[in-house]
Design a protein around this motif. Structure first.
Motif, PDB file in Angstrom:
ATOM      1  N   ALA A 150       5.297  -5.536 -41.861  1.00 25.20           N
ATOM      2  CA  ALA A 150       5.568  -6.970 -41.758  1.00 25.20           C
ATOM      3  C   ALA A 150       4.752  -7.727 -42.799  1.00 25.20           C
ATOM      4  O   ALA A 150       3.681  -7.287 -43.219  1.00 25.20           O
ATOM      5  N   ASP A 190      18.499  -6.004 -41.403  1.00 27.76           N
ATOM      6  CA  ASP A 190      17.331  -5.126 -41.510  1.00 27.76           C
ATOM      7  C   ASP A 190      16.009  -5.772 -41.120  1.00 27.76           C
ATOM      8  O   ASP A 190      14.997  -5.090 -41.002  1.00 27.76           O
ATOM      9  N   PHE A 191      15.997  -7.087 -40.958  1.00 29.51           N
ATOM     10  CA  PHE A 191      14.752  -7.810 -40.715  1.00 29.51           C
ATOM     11  C   PHE A 191      14.932  -8.883 -39.652  1.00 29.51           C
ATOM     12  O   PHE A 191      16.040  -9.345 -39.412  1.00 29.51           O
ATOM     13  N   LYS A 227       8.126 -12.092 -42.072  1.00 29.24           N
ATOM     14  CA  LYS A 227       9.269 -11.198 -42.289  1.00 29.24           C
ATOM     15  C   LYS A 227       8.918  -9.850 -41.659  1.00 29.24           C
ATOM     16  O   LYS A 227       7.919  -9.234 -42.036  1.00 29.24           O
ATOM     17  N   PRO A 272      10.396  -6.082 -40.636  1.00 32.67           N
ATOM     18  CA  PRO A 272      11.483  -5.109 -40.696  1.00 32.67           C
ATOM     19  C   PRO A 272      11.809  -4.543 -39.312  1.00 32.67           C
ATOM     20  O   PRO A 272      10.919  -4.353 -38.481  1.00 32.67           O
ATOM     21  N   TYR A 325      13.222 -12.729 -39.250  1.00 36.76           N
ATOM     22  CA  TYR A 325      12.423 -13.747 -39.905  1.00 36.76           C
ATOM     23  C   TYR A 325      11.980 -14.746 -38.849  1.00 36.76           C
ATOM     24  O   TYR A 325      12.807 -15.250 -38.094  1.00 36.76           O
TER      25      TYR A 325
END
Length: 114
Positions: free
Chosen positions: A80, A16-17, A92, A94, A19
């Motif tokens: 974010a 889902d993200f 991070k 999304p 990084y």
């Protein structure tokens, strides 16, 4: 002058993200800016040179830097989050899931922690 060589980063692809982890030690958090759009982010800033004279050797970077990171999927830049801790910038971001993003540049607020 903007630094030409890329700053070291790690990019992690979660379900889902995304990084992004970037080493930028010695930077004042107020001098870092993170912006993004539909499928990219831009990290830019500046590191001031120490005010010493009579350098014998100067290898540490000072000046402006800019790094653009493109992602293979669209991102939700409005949600974010960024944190700068111990010389490392953690971002991070999304992934965009069943949402519509209007392509505008959005600035991400950075939280500073010691």
């Amino acid at each position: 002058m903007v630094r030409n060589e890329p700053l070291p980063i790690d990019i992690i692809d979660n379900v889902d993200f995304y990084y992004v982890i970037m080493d930028i030690p010695g930077i004042n958090p107020a001098d870092i800016e993170v912006k993004g759009g539909e499928n990219y982010i831009v990290v830019k800033g500046k590191k001031l040179k120490e005010k010493f004279k009579n350098y014998i050797l100067m290898e540490r970077f000072s000046g402006k830097f800019l790094r653009k990171i493109n992602f293979p999927e669209n991102i939700n830049i409005e949600k974010a989050q960024a944190e700068y801790r111990n010389g490392v910038l953690y971002i991070k971001i999304p992934k965009l899931k069943n949402e519509i993003f209007i392509d505008t540049s959005v600035k991400i607020n950075i939280i500073f922690r010691r």
